[in-house]
Design a protein around this motif. Structure first.
Motif, PDB file in Angstrom:
ATOM      1  N   LYS A 254      55.432  64.629  30.590  1.00 52.89           N
ATOM      2  CA  LYS A 254      56.467  65.597  30.216  1.00 52.89           C
ATOM      3  C   LYS A 254      56.092  66.999  30.681  1.00 52.89           C
ATOM      4  N   ASN A 255      54.786  67.212  30.859  1.00 56.01           N
ATOM      5  CA  ASN A 255      54.332  68.493  31.397  1.00 56.01           C
ATOM      6  C   ASN A 255      54.485  68.464  32.906  1.00 56.01           C
ATOM      7  N   SER A 256      55.309  69.365  33.448  1.00 58.94           N
ATOM      8  CA  SER A 256      55.632  69.324  34.870  1.00 58.94           C
ATOM      9  C   SER A 256      54.417  69.568  35.752  1.00 58.94           C
ATOM     10  N   VAL A 257      53.451  70.364  35.272  1.00 61.09           N
ATOM     11  CA  VAL A 257      52.261  70.638  36.076  1.00 61.09           C
ATOM     12  C   VAL A 257      51.395  69.390  36.207  1.00 61.09           C
ATOM     13  N   PHE A 258      51.223  68.666  35.108  1.00 67.61           N
ATOM     14  CA  PHE A 258      50.449  67.425  35.142  1.00 67.61           C
ATOM     15  C   PHE A 258      51.122  66.425  36.079  1.00 67.61           C
ATOM     16  N   THR A 259      52.434  66.292  35.963  1.00 70.01           N
ATOM     17  CA  THR A 259      53.181  65.383  36.830  1.00 70.01           C
ATOM     18  C   THR A 259      53.070  65.807  38.286  1.00 70.01           C
ATOM     19  N   ALA A 260      53.211  67.120  38.532  1.00 69.80           N
ATOM     20  CA  ALA A 260      53.142  67.627  39.906  1.00 69.80           C
ATOM     21  C   ALA A 260      51.780  67.372  40.527  1.00 69.80           C
ATOM     22  N   ALA A 261      50.708  67.566  39.746  1.00 71.99           N
ATOM     23  CA  ALA A 261      49.360  67.369  40.272  1.00 71.99           C
ATOM     24  C   ALA A 261      49.142  65.918  40.691  1.00 71.99           C
ATOM     25  N   ASN A 262      49.600  64.978  39.852  1.00 69.04           N
ATOM     26  CA  ASN A 262      49.408  63.558  40.162  1.00 69.04           C
ATOM     27  C   ASN A 262      50.276  63.098  41.325  1.00 69.04           C
ATOM     28  N   LEU A 263      51.521  63.552  41.372  1.00 65.83           N
ATOM     29  CA  LEU A 263      52.383  63.205  42.502  1.00 65.83           C
ATOM     30  C   LEU A 263      51.854  63.826  43.792  1.00 65.83           C
ATOM     31  N   SER A 264      51.336  65.045  43.683  1.00 66.17           N
ATOM     32  CA  SER A 264      50.811  65.736  44.866  1.00 66.17           C
ATOM     33  C   SER A 264      49.635  64.990  45.466  1.00 66.17           C
TER      34      SER A 264
END
Length: 442
Positions: A254-264
């Motif tokens: 739900k935290n966009s930064v955590f999601t962004a880091a993993n997708l990145s």
């Protein structure tokens, strides 16, 4: 904590940080001599590589969760001990079965120590020191992967294939002693909850199925592993929604930064492994360049990646994750378009130039991705977060392997990778320093 003690802690953890990737690539030059010595086919010997890859991919998220539950220091030290035992067993194996089993034990140790070493750094170092140290870890792990074939070849030339495993023993024993003496028993609020065994099993089946899918050679086996993967993944998500303490807490995303880091990191590794797998094939088929020369080209790629990762850790505090990740994916779009151009005009020097630029583009953002996912979670969940991050890293590489086996045409593949990198630029917009800081202080 004084500076000298911090440096010793970093050094002890760095030993494991360089040996784990070193052992994943060092074995490549030993396969033929192993096959001859053990009287096995080369195809059977490749399971020594495959088992290491699968176990590392499967266990890292579970290992990170175990660190949250039982303590990062304890899990890290356990990983070092198992890595030592696995290395000793591999170096003394009289047959393939014992070698594969010892190699699996070595991978279990590597899976335990990798996420928990990152979690220990998070709890023992300042934020400024942490970003620089993660950059240093990127440099050493990249160099470990690059130096693997060179070190392996030298050891086999002087001794024999047993030496590529036995060389780990003095170094890992040194790491173990330094870690026991200098890594403090950090004030970690251990989670008093049981491990989600069913979720762990389903996750293991899904990742193992995907890894085996990338190794399949027939349509039937690929279909079977794909079905196993889809069913296990669906059951895993259903289980994690109901579990009281899931192995992967889906709410973290739900935290966009955590999601962004993993997708990145998944996208970055997707492109990186594609480059590593395709370039030797491209050089041989279109330019009649030998695998030895292609290996030297890839060494330049890996060196540029490692050095830029070190630099990325140094400039993270000044530029921030959002800019560095965005620059990284912009660079990868340009690089993959450059590869396509090199194919069209049949210029291997142009491809070599873009290969070096590609290493710089991938490495520069890696410390920022690591800092982002760590900063987006509570410190007591650093192990789980590190395990999830490692899983996404492996999934990117596995997905790349699968794609390359089912698609043909180098030019079209590079155009596809450019499109995927464009998606990475979109993902980079999710990085937001304010959201990271807010999450840290909840």
């Amino acid at each position: 904590m004084n500076k000298n003690k911090e440096n010793i802690i970093v050094a002890s953890l760095l030993i494991g940080g360089i040996l784990v990737p070193l052992n994943s690539t060092m074995i490549a030059v030993a396969l033929s001599s192993m096959a001859s010595a053990l009287n096995e086919s080369l195809w059977m010997i490749t399971w020594v590589v495959t088992i290491y890859f699968i176990v590392m991919a499967v266990l890292q998220p579970i290992a990170g969760k175990l660190g949250d539950l039982f303590g990062y220091r304890r899990l890290y030290l356990s990983g070092v001990v198992l890595f030592i035992i696995g290395s000793l067993g591999s170096g003394m194996s009289p047959n393939l079965e014992l070698l594969i089993g010892s190699r699996a034990l070595q991978a279990i140790g590597g899976a335990l120590l990798t996420p928990n070493s990152t979690a220990l750094l998070r709890l023992t170092l300042s934020e400024e020191k942490l970003s620089k140290t993660l950059g240093l870890f990127g440099l050493t792990s990249g160099l470990g992967a690059v130096l693997g074939p060179l070190v392996g070849g030298a050891l086999i030339g002087i001794f024999d294939w047993h030496a590529i495993f036995l060389i780990n023993l003095p170094l890992m024993v040194l790491s173990l002693v330094l870690s026991i003496v200098f890594i403090p028993k950090v004030n970690q609020e251990k989670l008093d909850k049981p491990l989600d065994f069913l979720g762990s099993i389903l996750l293991a089946i899904s990742i193992a199925s995907l890894a085996l899918l990338s190794k399949s050679e027939s349509t039937g086996s690929m279909t079977g592993y794909a079905v196993f993967f889809a069913i296990a993944l669906l059951l895993f998500f259903l289980r994690e929604k109901k579990a009281k303490d899931p192995i992967i807490k889906l709410s973290l995303f739900k935290n966009s930064v955590f999601t962004a880091a993993n997708l990145s990191v998944a996208i970055s590794n997707f492109v990186m492994y594609a480059i590593l797998l395709i370039i030797p094939l491209l050089m041989a088929s279109q330019f009649q360049i030998s695998e030895t020369i292609s290996g030297l080209f890839l060494s330049l790629f890996s060196i540029s990646l490692s050095v830029s990762s070190f630099i990325g850790g140094r400039i993270h505090q000044r530029l921030g994750a959002r800019k560095l990740v965005s620059y990284s994916f912009i660079g990868l779009v340009v690089v993959n378009m450059g590869f396509s151009l090199g194919i069209i005009i049949s210029s291997w020097p142009l491809i070599l130039i873009f290969l070096i630029i590609g290493g710089i583009a991938i490495g520069i953002a890696m410390p920022s991705m690591q800092m982002a996912y760590l900063s987006a979670v509570d410190p007591n969940m650093s192990g789980s977060a590190s395990g999830i991050f490692s899983t996404f890293r492996y999934l990117g590489g596995i997905a790349s392997s699968v794609l390359i086996t089912v698609m043909s045409g180098f030019q079209y593949l590079f155009l596809l990778f450019a499109a995927v990198s464009l998606f990475g630029i979109v993902i980079s917009r999710l990085y937001n320093r304010l959201e990271v800081n807010a999450m840290r202080h909840e």
